[in-house]
Design a protein around this motif. Sequence first.
Motif, PDB file in Angstrom:
ATOM      1  N   PRO A 191       5.084  -6.534   9.425  1.00 50.70           N
ATOM      2  CA  PRO A 191       4.667  -5.441   8.537  1.00 50.70           C
ATOM      3  C   PRO A 191       5.747  -4.364   8.490  1.00 50.70           C
ATOM      4  CG  PRO A 191       2.949  -5.972  10.125  1.00 50.70           C
ATOM      5  CD  PRO A 191       4.163  -6.720  10.550  1.00 50.70           C
ATOM      6  N   ASP A 229      -2.261  -4.087  13.842  1.00 48.34           N
ATOM      7  CA  ASP A 229      -1.899  -4.713  12.572  1.00 48.34           C
ATOM      8  C   ASP A 229      -0.592  -4.095  12.075  1.00 48.34           C
ATOM      9  OD1 ASP A 229      -5.329  -4.926  11.283  1.00 48.34           O
ATOM     10  OD2 ASP A 229      -4.258  -6.047  12.830  1.00 48.34           O
ATOM     11  N   PHE A 230      -0.509  -2.776  12.212  1.00 49.42           N
ATOM     12  CA  PHE A 230       0.701  -2.030  11.859  1.00 49.42           C
ATOM     13  C   PHE A 230       0.519  -0.607  12.356  1.00 49.42           C
ATOM     14  CE2 PHE A 230      -1.538   0.296   8.599  1.00 49.42           C
ATOM     15  CZ  PHE A 230      -2.428  -0.623   8.047  1.00 49.42           C
ATOM     16  N   GLY A 231       1.588   0.117  12.506  1.00 48.20           N
ATOM     17  CA  GLY A 231       1.519   1.552  12.792  1.00 48.20           C
ATOM     18  C   GLY A 231       1.444   1.940  14.259  1.00 48.20           C
ATOM     19  N   VAL A 240       6.328  -0.441   7.840  1.00 47.80           N
ATOM     20  CA  VAL A 240       5.756   0.896   7.691  1.00 47.80           C
ATOM     21  C   VAL A 240       6.926   1.832   7.475  1.00 47.80           C
ATOM     22  CG1 VAL A 240       4.426   2.738   8.789  1.00 47.80           C
ATOM     23  CG2 VAL A 240       3.814   0.338   9.194  1.00 47.80           C
ATOM     24  N   ARG A 284       3.166  -5.719   3.505  1.00 44.56           N
ATOM     25  CA  ARG A 284       2.936  -6.923   4.313  1.00 44.56           C
ATOM     26  C   ARG A 284       3.142  -8.170   3.467  1.00 44.56           C
ATOM     27  NH1 ARG A 284      -2.808  -5.071   6.763  1.00 44.56           N
ATOM     28  NH2 ARG A 284      -2.727  -3.639   4.985  1.00 44.56           N
ATOM     29  N   VAL A 318       3.006   0.898   3.380  1.00 43.85           N
ATOM     30  CA  VAL A 318       2.765  -0.204   4.312  1.00 43.85           C
ATOM     31  C   VAL A 318       2.900  -1.472   3.483  1.00 43.85           C
ATOM     32  CG1 VAL A 318       1.106  -1.424   5.762  1.00 43.85           C
ATOM     33  CG2 VAL A 318       1.253   1.054   5.884  1.00 43.85           C
ATOM     34  N   GLU A 344       0.873  -1.181   0.000  1.00 43.88           N
ATOM     35  CA  GLU A 344       0.000   0.000   0.000  1.00 43.88           C
ATOM     36  C   GLU A 344       0.906   1.226   0.000  1.00 43.88           C
ATOM     37  OE1 GLU A 344      -3.810  -0.331   2.523  1.00 43.88           O
ATOM     38  OE2 GLU A 344      -2.436  -1.750   3.478  1.00 43.88           O
TER      39      GLU A 344
END
Lengths: 198, 316
Positions: A140, B154-156, A142, A134, A132, A82
């Motif tokens: 993940p 999930d992320f972040g 970022v 995955r 992002v 993304e």
Amino acid sequence: MGQIARRDLLVAGVGLAGAMAPGAAAVAELAPTPLNDLGPFYKRGAPSAAVLRQPGDPGLPLALGGTVFRATGERLPSARIELWHSDDAGAYDMAGVRFRADLKADDEAGYAVATVMPGHYPGRVCQHVHFVVRADGCKPLVTQLYFATDPVFEGDPDRHYGRDPLLVSRELIRPVTLVAKDGVTAAHCLFDLVLEAV
Amino acid sequence: MRGLASLAAGLLLASSGVAAAQSYSVALPCKATELKAAAAAERLAVTCEDGAVQIIETPTGRVVKSLGKTDHPSGAGDVNVSALSADGRRVALGFYSGTFAVWNLDDPSPPRVTKAPAYAFNLAFTRDGRVLVLGERIFDITATPRQISRFPTDFGGPNEVAFSPDGALVASANGDTTVRLLDGRTWVQRAEYRDLSVEPLAIAFVDGGRRLLAGLADGRLLLLDPRTLKPLAEAAGPAGTFVMTVTPAERGSVLVRHEPASGVGDPQWSLFDLRTAKLQPVKSGGRVAVGAVRKGRLWFYAADGLTLKIWSLAPE
């Protein structure tokens, strides 16, 4: 991958993929891509189209892409990428999904988009693209991509990357090559992504 | 001076539909870039233009503690976030290097310094001051800080976290667009809300903890049941803004700060009525400002150069 040929991105540099051909018997360990802030303008539901720039959009055309790897060296053809960025004027589309993409890597773990160079805006020092990424079996990722041609760096990113307090790693600044084709000049930028295994 | 300040504040607010009940000014120790208020004490953390952080008492303006760059941990870099404990007796600073430090303002001893893997913009004490949250990491700070848990994501990671008045629940507004509810003692997730397409940036338990209010990256406000995270009401914000902060006020209202998404222009402050789900604009008097409830009344603190203007808002 739509109308962007990844081979076009080779003019921007060989990148990790050039040194690690698909199916190679031996793979080398890679340094994970440094992390960077996510928001605040991440948005779900981005389209899967790889062509983000529409006729008439202001700004320097940008061809951006790369290959997704696991830090142990394997390519990740199942990766989900993304990415999103501001328009040429520095504005994010929060009402719609302009300049946002939700892509699946191709069989060689590659991705590519045709977009525009993001603009500057108050609150952030440098031009940047958010990611992002995955993939199964990986943490993940970022992160953000920055451009060596950003006027903020005054031609010397090694010396001046500290001007943006959020830019904590020089590795996130990538070179930009200008390519003239069919009367159109575009920026080309290669940004390989390396994910840590869980 | 106080009389003139009061008159000026009254005129400033006259057109907004609320009347200034009380107002005055005090000197600031520096030109401020940010103000943070302790939840239950008359103290502010003032972040200065030069990177120092000063803790002052209100309404006197007395400096309780001055944390200049020479007081910061060696090699920590610049401060990126600050937090005051609810009782105003502890201050935490987070640095771009990922280091964070906690000072006990009643104790001249050096701060407790901890190195985290990365910096974060979310830094908060639990209501009892025994735990500190930095990003998604949760630290017990009763002795040498040690990580005891992490917020699920999930992320972040979390953009902001909030604690219920009784400490039983913790809510997180997350970069992965979720709102999550955790047990305040075990840090185990109890519920999650996944129907947002944008990031929730601010969150608070409001109405005495009976409801949860999330402020979103597209300017909307979302009221949720604090036990189930079921949506109860929603309100649009000013066009082209995102919600920066939500602060419980009095009389069933919440003080909301909207920032322009373009980064150009001043913040827009409003009182959000929990019964009607309507926003009523309020003038803040400046870009560097914060609101806090003191003795049941909502107070505004706004920095204007080297002056801190303080006034209370009383809805008509």
